[in-house]
Every structure is written in structure tokens, then in C-alpha cells.
Write a protein that holds these residues in place. Structure first.
Motif, PDB file in Angstrom:
ATOM      1  N   SER A 247       0.700  -1.165  -0.078  1.00 32.56           N
ATOM      2  CA  SER A 247      -0.159   0.020   0.277  1.00 32.56           C
ATOM      3  C   SER A 247       0.884   1.227  -0.212  1.00 32.56           C
ATOM      4  O   SER A 247       2.216   1.027   0.423  1.00 32.56           O
ATOM      5  CB  SER A 247      -1.099  -0.078   1.304  1.00 32.56           C
ATOM      6  OG  SER A 247      -0.241   0.442   2.325  1.00 32.56           O
ATOM      7  N   ILE A 248       0.229   2.418   0.014  1.00 32.69           N
ATOM      8  CA  ILE A 248       0.793   3.498  -0.503  1.00 32.69           C
ATOM      9  C   ILE A 248       1.587   4.093   1.350  1.00 32.69           C
ATOM     10  O   ILE A 248       2.245   3.915   1.672  1.00 32.69           O
ATOM     11  CB  ILE A 248       0.102   4.273  -0.675  1.00 32.69           C
ATOM     12  CG1 ILE A 248      -0.480   4.317  -1.885  1.00 32.69           C
ATOM     13  CG2 ILE A 248       0.739   6.219   0.057  1.00 32.69           C
ATOM     14  CD1 ILE A 248      -0.915   5.760  -2.414  1.00 32.69           C
ATOM     15  N   ASP A 249       0.557   3.606   2.327  1.00 32.97           N
ATOM     16  CA  ASP A 249       1.113   4.114   3.863  1.00 32.97           C
ATOM     17  C   ASP A 249       2.624   2.986   3.954  1.00 32.97           C
ATOM     18  O   ASP A 249       3.317   3.634   4.767  1.00 32.97           O
ATOM     19  CB  ASP A 249      -0.145   3.505   4.441  1.00 32.97           C
ATOM     20  CG  ASP A 249      -1.046   5.002   4.507  1.00 32.97           C
ATOM     21  OD1 ASP A 249      -0.889   5.479   4.292  1.00 32.97           O
ATOM     22  OD2 ASP A 249      -1.899   4.269   4.749  1.00 32.97           O
ATOM     23  N   GLU A 250       2.049   1.592   3.257  1.00 34.98           N
ATOM     24  CA  GLU A 250       3.294   0.736   3.889  1.00 34.98           C
ATOM     25  C   GLU A 250       4.846   1.504   3.224  1.00 34.98           C
ATOM     26  O   GLU A 250       6.350   1.422   3.180  1.00 34.98           O
ATOM     27  CB  GLU A 250       3.083  -0.627   3.473  1.00 34.98           C
ATOM     28  CG  GLU A 250       2.767  -1.143   4.550  1.00 34.98           C
ATOM     29  CD  GLU A 250       2.251  -2.888   3.848  1.00 34.98           C
ATOM     30  OE1 GLU A 250       2.867  -3.344   2.897  1.00 34.98           O
ATOM     31  OE2 GLU A 250       1.574  -3.347   4.178  1.00 34.98           O
ATOM     32  N   THR A 251       4.300   2.070   2.033  1.00 35.13           N
ATOM     33  CA  THR A 251       5.874   2.829   1.185  1.00 35.13           C
ATOM     34  C   THR A 251       6.469   3.922   2.000  1.00 35.13           C
ATOM     35  O   THR A 251       7.780   3.716   2.064  1.00 35.13           O
ATOM     36  CB  THR A 251       5.052   2.855  -0.488  1.00 35.13           C
ATOM     37  OG1 THR A 251       4.684   1.798  -1.335  1.00 35.13           O
ATOM     38  CG2 THR A 251       6.051   3.995  -1.218  1.00 35.13           C
TER      39      THR A 251
ATOM     40  N   ARG B 143       7.460  -1.032 -13.848  1.00 34.53           N
ATOM     41  CA  ARG B 143       7.479   0.333 -14.232  1.00 34.53           C
ATOM     42  C   ARG B 143       8.713   0.954 -14.083  1.00 34.53           C
ATOM     43  O   ARG B 143       9.110   1.426 -12.632  1.00 34.53           O
ATOM     44  CB  ARG B 143       6.270   1.130 -14.816  1.00 34.53           C
ATOM     45  CG  ARG B 143       5.132   0.793 -15.696  1.00 34.53           C
ATOM     46  CD  ARG B 143       5.800   0.850 -17.275  1.00 34.53           C
ATOM     47  NE  ARG B 143       5.290   1.841 -18.167  1.00 34.53           N
ATOM     48  CZ  ARG B 143       4.594   2.817 -17.753  1.00 34.53           C
ATOM     49  NH1 ARG B 143       3.358   2.255 -18.098  1.00 34.53           N
ATOM     50  NH2 ARG B 143       4.496   3.925 -18.425  1.00 34.53           N
ATOM     51  N   PRO B 144       9.825   1.613 -14.921  1.00 36.12           N
ATOM     52  CA  PRO B 144      11.148   2.427 -14.381  1.00 36.12           C
ATOM     53  C   PRO B 144      10.766   3.772 -13.960  1.00 36.12           C
ATOM     54  O   PRO B 144       9.079   4.063 -14.530  1.00 36.12           O
ATOM     55  CB  PRO B 144      11.446   2.960 -15.046  1.00 36.12           C
ATOM     56  CG  PRO B 144      11.051   1.469 -16.590  1.00 36.12           C
ATOM     57  CD  PRO B 144       9.968   1.443 -16.137  1.00 36.12           C
ATOM     58  N   LEU B 145      10.605   4.329 -12.518  1.00 35.00           N
ATOM     59  CA  LEU B 145      10.777   4.887 -11.777  1.00 35.00           C
ATOM     60  C   LEU B 145      11.330   6.535 -12.393  1.00 35.00           C
ATOM     61  O   LEU B 145      12.787   6.102 -12.300  1.00 35.00           O
ATOM     62  CB  LEU B 145      10.101   5.052 -10.761  1.00 35.00           C
ATOM     63  CG  LEU B 145      10.150   6.019  -9.776  1.00 35.00           C
ATOM     64  CD1 LEU B 145       9.378   7.283 -10.239  1.00 35.00           C
ATOM     65  CD2 LEU B 145      10.478   6.028  -8.744  1.00 35.00           C
TER      66      LEU B 145
ATOM     67  N   VAL C  57       3.803   7.398  -6.890  1.00 33.57           N
ATOM     68  CA  VAL C  57       4.029   7.369  -7.878  1.00 33.57           C
ATOM     69  C   VAL C  57       5.306   6.023  -7.428  1.00 33.57           C
ATOM     70  O   VAL C  57       5.524   5.190  -8.403  1.00 33.57           O
ATOM     71  CB  VAL C  57       4.896   8.826  -8.192  1.00 33.57           C
ATOM     72  CG1 VAL C  57       6.331   8.594  -7.772  1.00 33.57           C
ATOM     73  CG2 VAL C  57       5.562   7.773  -9.816  1.00 33.57           C
ATOM     74  N   LEU C  58       6.107   5.680  -6.436  1.00 30.39           N
ATOM     75  CA  LEU C  58       6.974   4.696  -6.195  1.00 30.39           C
ATOM     76  C   LEU C  58       6.469   3.304  -6.043  1.00 30.39           C
ATOM     77  O   LEU C  58       6.641   2.055  -6.743  1.00 30.39           O
ATOM     78  CB  LEU C  58       8.042   4.692  -4.250  1.00 30.39           C
ATOM     79  CG  LEU C  58       8.838   3.830  -4.584  1.00 30.39           C
ATOM     80  CD1 LEU C  58       9.707   3.638  -5.981  1.00 30.39           C
ATOM     81  CD2 LEU C  58       9.567   4.189  -3.404  1.00 30.39           C
ATOM     82  N   PHE C  59       5.359   3.529  -5.598  1.00 26.73           N
ATOM     83  CA  PHE C  59       4.476   2.065  -5.368  1.00 26.73           C
ATOM     84  C   PHE C  59       3.611   2.043  -6.123  1.00 26.73           C
ATOM     85  O   PHE C  59       4.536   0.658  -6.275  1.00 26.73           O
ATOM     86  CB  PHE C  59       3.367   2.571  -4.102  1.00 26.73           C
ATOM     87  CG  PHE C  59       2.453   1.681  -3.780  1.00 26.73           C
ATOM     88  CD1 PHE C  59       2.187   0.576  -3.440  1.00 26.73           C
ATOM     89  CD2 PHE C  59       0.958   1.674  -4.425  1.00 26.73           C
ATOM     90  CE1 PHE C  59       1.239  -0.546  -3.744  1.00 26.73           C
ATOM     91  CE2 PHE C  59       0.140   0.758  -4.775  1.00 26.73           C
ATOM     92  CZ  PHE C  59      -0.118  -0.400  -4.009  1.00 26.73           C
TER      93      PHE C  59
ATOM     94  N   TYR D 191       6.181   9.077 -14.156  1.00 26.07           N
ATOM     95  CA  TYR D 191       6.917  10.756 -13.500  1.00 26.07           C
ATOM     96  C   TYR D 191       7.310  11.168 -12.174  1.00 26.07           C
ATOM     97  O   TYR D 191       5.677  11.011 -11.724  1.00 26.07           O
ATOM     98  CB  TYR D 191       7.276  11.692 -14.367  1.00 26.07           C
ATOM     99  CG  TYR D 191       7.631  12.611 -14.184  1.00 26.07           C
ATOM    100  CD1 TYR D 191       9.200  12.981 -14.749  1.00 26.07           C
ATOM    101  CD2 TYR D 191       7.265  13.599 -14.289  1.00 26.07           C
ATOM    102  CE1 TYR D 191       9.968  14.444 -14.679  1.00 26.07           C
ATOM    103  CE2 TYR D 191       7.651  14.818 -13.416  1.00 26.07           C
ATOM    104  CZ  TYR D 191       9.232  14.902 -14.283  1.00 26.07           C
ATOM    105  OH  TYR D 191       9.441  16.097 -13.879  1.00 26.07           O
ATOM    106  N   HIS D 192       8.067  11.354 -11.198  1.00 28.94           N
ATOM    107  CA  HIS D 192       7.856  11.726 -10.281  1.00 28.94           C
ATOM    108  C   HIS D 192       8.993  13.563 -10.221  1.00 28.94           C
ATOM    109  O   HIS D 192      10.357  13.027 -10.423  1.00 28.94           O
ATOM    110  CB  HIS D 192       7.990  11.374  -8.811  1.00 28.94           C
ATOM    111  CG  HIS D 192       7.379  12.478  -8.261  1.00 28.94           C
ATOM    112  ND1 HIS D 192       5.940  12.651  -7.280  1.00 28.94           N
ATOM    113  CD2 HIS D 192       8.588  13.122  -6.732  1.00 28.94           C
ATOM    114  CE1 HIS D 192       6.219  13.218  -6.327  1.00 28.94           C
ATOM    115  NE2 HIS D 192       7.377  13.791  -5.714  1.00 28.94           N
TER     116      HIS D 192
END
Length: 308
Positions: free
Chosen positions: A11-15, A42-44, A33-35, A200-201
Motif C-alpha cells: 500500500s502507499i502507507d507501507e511505502t 515500470r521504471p521510475l 508514484v513509487l508504490f 514520473y516524479h
């Protein structure tokens, strides 16, 4: 359920927890975006000013997931032999001479032998496509904007199909795609064809509260007053028209240096003596050593006093 090291966050929270466990304070947008990058395989693509912590994300991710980190440091003139693979030519020549000395005349056999895996030197790209223990590595392509467009175009094959063609051996494919993190300082625009293959970020400088927490975690010996002054000073510096704004790494270095000097608070002499840990260009240092720097320090102290 709390995040456990070595597991992909669910999850996002776990990330957020995963990054925080590695002393990386991430906003929810970055964690999201990392999650998604991990889930979608996909590459970040991380873009931002130098020193904002883009490279650190890959390091923390590799440590948290308990995977090897393979780093391709990009630079002008980077070519296939440095980035992907090359042959061990001295060993190949020695093998040819030994074959000739033993009377071997089968050229096909010699060629098949010297162009085998035994003589292949794997550089970062080829290493990233290998996962001998079944766990794909984190592949950091650092400062991609320093390379030329020809090498950028070559990466399209790698990022599209996670494969590399070695003419003498054929196509080498990744059994499991690596976790790819690409960083750029935006010294030039990266082609859209490559960006389309990535999520993307934009990584920005942290706000004052985040940067203060970073100092607390990274420089635990820095007292509260000094930490607040350092962060407030750096935050104001970034609002000036400097040649190179100090990044988070420079903030940490400055706080560490001041702690090593047993300083409890900032004063004009201390700031002047230690600016080399914070600013990296003489024009910027000369500007802050003058009246503008003293006024900046007065403003910082006045602002902190008014706040609390």
C-alpha cells in the motif's frame, strides 16, 4: 500491518513506512508514484535539482527490499563497453596462443570458446538483467542527462523489453525485470520516447519541517536550537539568486560540521568559516560572507524568535 524489511510494500502507507525506516522522509505523492512503479513494474523517472535526494531513494529502496543496488553513473561519452559489456581481450588472446601452441587448428572451436560467457565482462546494464538468486536488483541510472542522445536511444531496448543483444552470444533477457530508478538534474531534456516508458516524479527541496526532521535523523548530535537555525538559514538561502542552491546533502554536511565544532548556535564568524561545507562556488560564498549574509542571519534569528 507494519511494513517488514525485504517485502514489497502492499500500500502507499507501507511505502511511506518503508522509506521512513531508511530515514528517507517522503511526501505522499512520491510514495504513491513509487508504490505504483513497483506494482506496475515500470521504471521510475525522478527529476529535480542536484542534491534533493533522488539517488538516495534508490539506495533506500535497495536496502529496504534487501536487493542488490547496481548503479550506472552517467557521464558525457559513456559508451556500450563501459555501460553494458565488453570482452576480456587479454584473456582471449592468451587462449588463442595456448590453442595455437597445442596444435589446435579448428577456428570455429576457438572462436566459440573465446566468445563464450567465460570471457564476457558484464557492466552495469548487463548485471542489472541478471538475477542469479532469483531476486532482481534495483538498477539506478544516475544523472541520465549527462549522456548523449545516442546512448539514451540505446536504453530504449533495455527499458522496453529488458534485454540486450550481444552479437557473439545473441539476445540476453532478464528472467525478472530489475527495479529501475532513473535520475536527471535537467541539464538537458530527455527524449519523450524514453519518458513514456516510465512513471514520473519531480523531487523538490523539502519544506522547513521536513528538513528539520531530516537533520534530527541524520545528525542526532545537533542540538535543537542549532538545527532550527541551520534549516531556517538554508531555506532562506534557496530564495536567493545563487549559482547553485544548497541541497539536502549540503544541509546535513553543514549541520555535521557545526556539531563537530561544538557550536550551539550560529554566529557571523562561524557561518563565514564553514560556508565551504554549504556552498560550492566562490561567487556564492563571497556574496554570503558580506553584508547580505549577516543580514540573512539576523533575519533568521528574528524569525525564529518571533515564531516561538
Amino acid at each position: 500491518m507494519p511494513y517488514r524489511r525485504g517485502q514489497t510494500p502492499q500500500s502507499i502507507d507501507e511505502t511511506v513506512e518503508m522509506l521512513a525506516a531508511g530515514n528517507y522522509l517522503a511526501g505522499r505523492s512520491l510514495a504513491t508514484v513509487l508504490f505504483l512503479s513497483l506494482r506496475m513494474k515500470r521504471p521510475l523517472f525522478l527529476e529535480g535539482e542536484a542534491g534533493v535526494g533522488k539517488t538516495e531513494i534508490a539506495k533506500v529502496l535497495a536496502s529496504a527490499l534487501d536487493r542488490p543496488l547496481i548503479r550506472l553513473q552517467c557521464y558525457e561519452g559513456l559508451d556500450i563497453s563501459s555501460a553494458v559489456y565488453e570482452w576480456n581481450y587479454p584473456a582471449q588472446m592468451l587462449e588463442i596462443r595456448l590453442a595455437e601452441a597445442s596444435g589446435t587448428t579448428d577456428r570455429g572451436r576457438i572462436e566459440a570458446d573465446i566468445f563464450s560467457e567465460r570471457y564476457l565482462i558484464r557492466r552495469p546494464v548487463l548485471q542489472a538483467l541478471s538475477s542469479p538468486d532469483g531476486r532482481a536488483p534495483v538498477f539506478l541510472i544516475d544523472e541520465l542527462d549527462r549522456t548523449d542522445e545516442a546512448f539514451e536511444a540505446f536504453l530504449l531496448e533495455v527499458l522496453s523489453d529488458f534485454q540486450v543483444t550481444v552479437p557473439e552470444l545473441g539476445t540476453i533477457r532478464a528472467a525478472e525485470p530489475p527495479i529501475v530508478i532513473i535520475t536527471t538534474n535537467r541539464t538537458r531534456e530527455v527524449h519523450d520516447a524514453l519518458k513514456r516508458r516510465c512513471l514520473y516524479h519531480w523531487v523538490d527541496y523539502p519544506d522547513a519541517a521536513q528538513e528539520l526532521e531530516i537533520i534530527r535523523r541524520k545528525v542526532p548530535g545537533c542540538n535543537a536550537t542549532l538545527s532550527q537555525q541551520v534549516v531556517a538559514y538554508v531555506q532562506r538561502l534557496r530564495g536567493l539568486d545563487l549559482f547553485k542552491n544548497p541541497g539536502v546533502a549540503e544541509t546535513i554536511d553543514w549541520a555535521t560540521a557545526l556539531t563537530e565544532l561544538d557550536r550551539m548556535a550560529l554566529d557571523p564568524e562561524t557561518v563565514s568559516d564553514t560556508l565551504g561545507t554549504l556552498l560550492k562556488y566562490q561567487d556564492d560564498i563571497a556574496r554570503i560572507e558580506g553584508a547580505e549574509g549577516r543580514k540573512l542571519l539576523d533575519d533568521v534569528k528574528a524569525g525564529l524568535a518571533a515564531a516561538g
